[in-house]
Design a protein around this motif. Sequence first.
Motif, PDB file in Angstrom:
ATOM      1  N   ILE A 166       0.838  -1.206   0.000  1.00 17.80           N
ATOM      2  CA  ILE A 166       0.000   0.000   0.000  1.00 17.80           C
ATOM      3  C   ILE A 166       0.873   1.257   0.000  1.00 17.80           C
ATOM      4  O   ILE A 166       0.612   2.225  -0.735  1.00 17.80           O
ATOM      5  CB  ILE A 166      -0.939  -0.010   1.219  1.00 17.80           C
ATOM      6  CG1 ILE A 166      -1.940  -1.179   1.101  1.00 17.80           C
ATOM      7  CG2 ILE A 166      -1.690   1.319   1.341  1.00 17.80           C
ATOM      8  CD1 ILE A 166      -2.788  -1.393   2.333  1.00 17.80           C
ATOM      9  N   ALA A 167       1.951   1.227   0.814  1.00 18.07           N
ATOM     10  CA  ALA A 167       2.865   2.373   0.851  1.00 18.07           C
ATOM     11  C   ALA A 167       3.546   2.571  -0.501  1.00 18.07           C
ATOM     12  O   ALA A 167       3.745   3.712  -0.947  1.00 18.07           O
ATOM     13  CB  ALA A 167       3.913   2.156   1.945  1.00 18.07           C
ATOM     14  N   THR A 168       3.889   1.474  -1.167  1.00 19.64           N
ATOM     15  CA  THR A 168       4.516   1.558  -2.490  1.00 19.64           C
ATOM     16  C   THR A 168       3.577   2.219  -3.488  1.00 19.64           C
ATOM     17  O   THR A 168       4.008   3.029  -4.327  1.00 19.64           O
ATOM     18  CB  THR A 168       4.896   0.148  -2.978  1.00 19.64           C
ATOM     19  OG1 THR A 168       5.812  -0.439  -2.059  1.00 19.64           O
ATOM     20  CG2 THR A 168       5.540   0.203  -4.360  1.00 19.64           C
ATOM     21  N   LEU A 169       2.309   1.869  -3.414  1.00 20.07           N
ATOM     22  CA  LEU A 169       1.320   2.498  -4.292  1.00 20.07           C
ATOM     23  C   LEU A 169       1.289   4.009  -4.098  1.00 20.07           C
ATOM     24  O   LEU A 169       1.265   4.777  -5.067  1.00 20.07           O
ATOM     25  CB  LEU A 169      -0.067   1.904  -4.005  1.00 20.07           C
ATOM     26  CG  LEU A 169      -0.502   0.711  -4.829  1.00 20.07           C
ATOM     27  CD1 LEU A 169      -1.794   0.126  -4.268  1.00 20.07           C
ATOM     28  CD2 LEU A 169      -0.698   1.107  -6.288  1.00 20.07           C
ATOM     29  N   ILE A 170       1.298   4.431  -2.836  1.00 15.15           N
ATOM     30  CA  ILE A 170       1.228   5.865  -2.533  1.00 15.15           C
ATOM     31  C   ILE A 170       2.488   6.577  -3.024  1.00 15.15           C
ATOM     32  O   ILE A 170       2.422   7.637  -3.660  1.00 15.15           O
ATOM     33  CB  ILE A 170       1.035   6.072  -1.014  1.00 15.15           C
ATOM     34  CG1 ILE A 170      -0.317   5.477  -0.572  1.00 15.15           C
ATOM     35  CG2 ILE A 170       1.112   7.548  -0.658  1.00 15.15           C
ATOM     36  CD1 ILE A 170      -0.517   5.448   0.920  1.00 15.15           C
ATOM     37  N   VAL A 171       3.662   5.979  -2.723  1.00 15.66           N
ATOM     38  CA  VAL A 171       4.933   6.601  -3.124  1.00 15.66           C
ATOM     39  C   VAL A 171       5.054   6.665  -4.643  1.00 15.66           C
ATOM     40  O   VAL A 171       5.449   7.689  -5.208  1.00 15.66           O
ATOM     41  CB  VAL A 171       6.120   5.823  -2.519  1.00 15.66           C
ATOM     42  CG1 VAL A 171       7.449   6.309  -3.109  1.00 15.66           C
ATOM     43  CG2 VAL A 171       6.131   5.982  -1.007  1.00 15.66           C
ATOM     44  N   ASP A 172       4.716   5.562  -5.310  1.00 16.83           N
ATOM     45  CA  ASP A 172       4.799   5.550  -6.781  1.00 16.83           C
ATOM     46  C   ASP A 172       3.873   6.589  -7.404  1.00 16.83           C
ATOM     47  O   ASP A 172       4.206   7.207  -8.429  1.00 16.83           O
ATOM     48  CB  ASP A 172       4.451   4.154  -7.316  1.00 16.83           C
ATOM     49  CG  ASP A 172       5.609   3.191  -7.144  1.00 16.83           C
ATOM     50  OD1 ASP A 172       6.697   3.642  -6.739  1.00 16.83           O
ATOM     51  OD2 ASP A 172       5.430   1.991  -7.413  1.00 16.83           O
ATOM     52  N   GLY A 173       2.708   6.763  -6.779  1.00 10.89           N
ATOM     53  CA  GLY A 173       1.796   7.791  -7.271  1.00 10.89           C
ATOM     54  C   GLY A 173       2.408   9.182  -7.148  1.00 10.89           C
ATOM     55  O   GLY A 173       2.317  10.011  -8.071  1.00 10.89           O
ATOM     56  N   GLY A 174       3.079   9.428  -6.005  1.00  7.18           N
ATOM     57  CA  GLY A 174       3.731  10.716  -5.805  1.00  7.18           C
ATOM     58  C   GLY A 174       4.874  10.935  -6.783  1.00  7.18           C
ATOM     59  O   GLY A 174       5.043  12.042  -7.322  1.00  7.18           O
ATOM     60  N   ILE A 175       5.652   9.882  -7.036  1.00  8.57           N
ATOM     61  CA  ILE A 175       6.769   9.984  -7.983  1.00  8.57           C
ATOM     62  C   ILE A 175       6.256  10.279  -9.392  1.00  8.57           C
ATOM     63  O   ILE A 175       6.822  11.107 -10.122  1.00  8.57           O
ATOM     64  CB  ILE A 175       7.603   8.684  -7.969  1.00  8.57           C
ATOM     65  CG1 ILE A 175       8.324   8.545  -6.626  1.00  8.57           C
ATOM     66  CG2 ILE A 175       8.608   8.667  -9.108  1.00  8.57           C
ATOM     67  CD1 ILE A 175       9.012   7.216  -6.438  1.00  8.57           C
ATOM     68  N   ALA A 176       5.178   9.595  -9.782  1.00  2.00           N
ATOM     69  CA  ALA A 176       4.607   9.815 -11.115  1.00  2.00           C
ATOM     70  C   ALA A 176       4.145  11.257 -11.285  1.00  2.00           C
ATOM     71  O   ALA A 176       4.349  11.879 -12.340  1.00  2.00           O
ATOM     72  CB  ALA A 176       3.447   8.854 -11.342  1.00  2.00           C
TER      73      ALA A 176
END
Length: 340
Positions: A166-176
Amino acid sequence: MISIPVSFLLAALFLGLLLSVVFWRGLPVIARLCFALLLALLVLETVFVGLRFAFGIFSFLPLQRVLPVWIAPLAFLSFLSLTQALERLRKSFLFHGVIASVAAMLVLFPQEARVLPDVVIALSFTAYAVLLARHWLRGPDELSQIPVQLTGRWHRIEAVVLATMIATLIVDGGIAVLFAHSEERAAAWLVSLATLGLITTVAAVLMWVNLGAKGGLRAAARPALNGGNEKIVQKAHGVLVEQELFRDTGLTATRLARRVGVPDRELSRAINAGKGQSVSQFVNHLRVEEAARLLTTTDAPATQVMEKAGFLTRSNFYREFQKRYGMPPGDYRKKMQAAD
């Protein structure tokens, strides 16, 4: 900005987890293989990320983008392998393998705007986070392929993996979002912070897993060393009855031994010495008793009684019932009804 030593440190921690899992004999072979492959992909992914952000090496970018669509399903399948025997896992492996292959082709599909890979990876992690959450919510008893004393620990490890997804999803969204606004430096800093957080988490899990491996091996040996055959038989009987494990048509001696916390041979030897039976006869005895109870207390047809009691085939059910009560199930029901 992220530095290559930090990235390699995370890769080294994943490698340490990989080695710990491979040599943890309390886990089924198929589970060890799944976790080993998952951790090997994580090692590669972290190295590729480090090379990209620290040295500006983009040669491995296609692999870096395609690995996540395999990591998410492997995480789910790894914990599923703690729940089901290999015979029942084949269809799941095939199905999720096809899904991951299609996702990988979409990620690698040539296009001018690199939006599709981010969308595919996000959908993959979201879908498998949901599946993993549903699996986790079933509780530690769902992890029936490992010894009972290890289920609580692995249930908590599953929660950590779920939270990380779940944290990876949030971080990847921020990076994108940052890359979309040409904020490469800010994206690099976000990757650095996420990596440091992941290092802390993985280091804690690595210590936890190593302690659990040692404790699990000691606990698995304890019933055989201290309890003797009688305690092993009693524990096996308790596991079968309290957890209604005898109802599972796919139950094997290996799976029962893991639930009891002893090696296969130790369980077989204890039941043979204490009851004069094989493991399958020991289990079938409970199934026949349950079938007799259902025949007496319900109007369910014999085939339904057979399934509820845990028998897989009609011939085996009738043979075992005849052996125990000296008559077919239908005659037994008539006899008990007449007696009432």
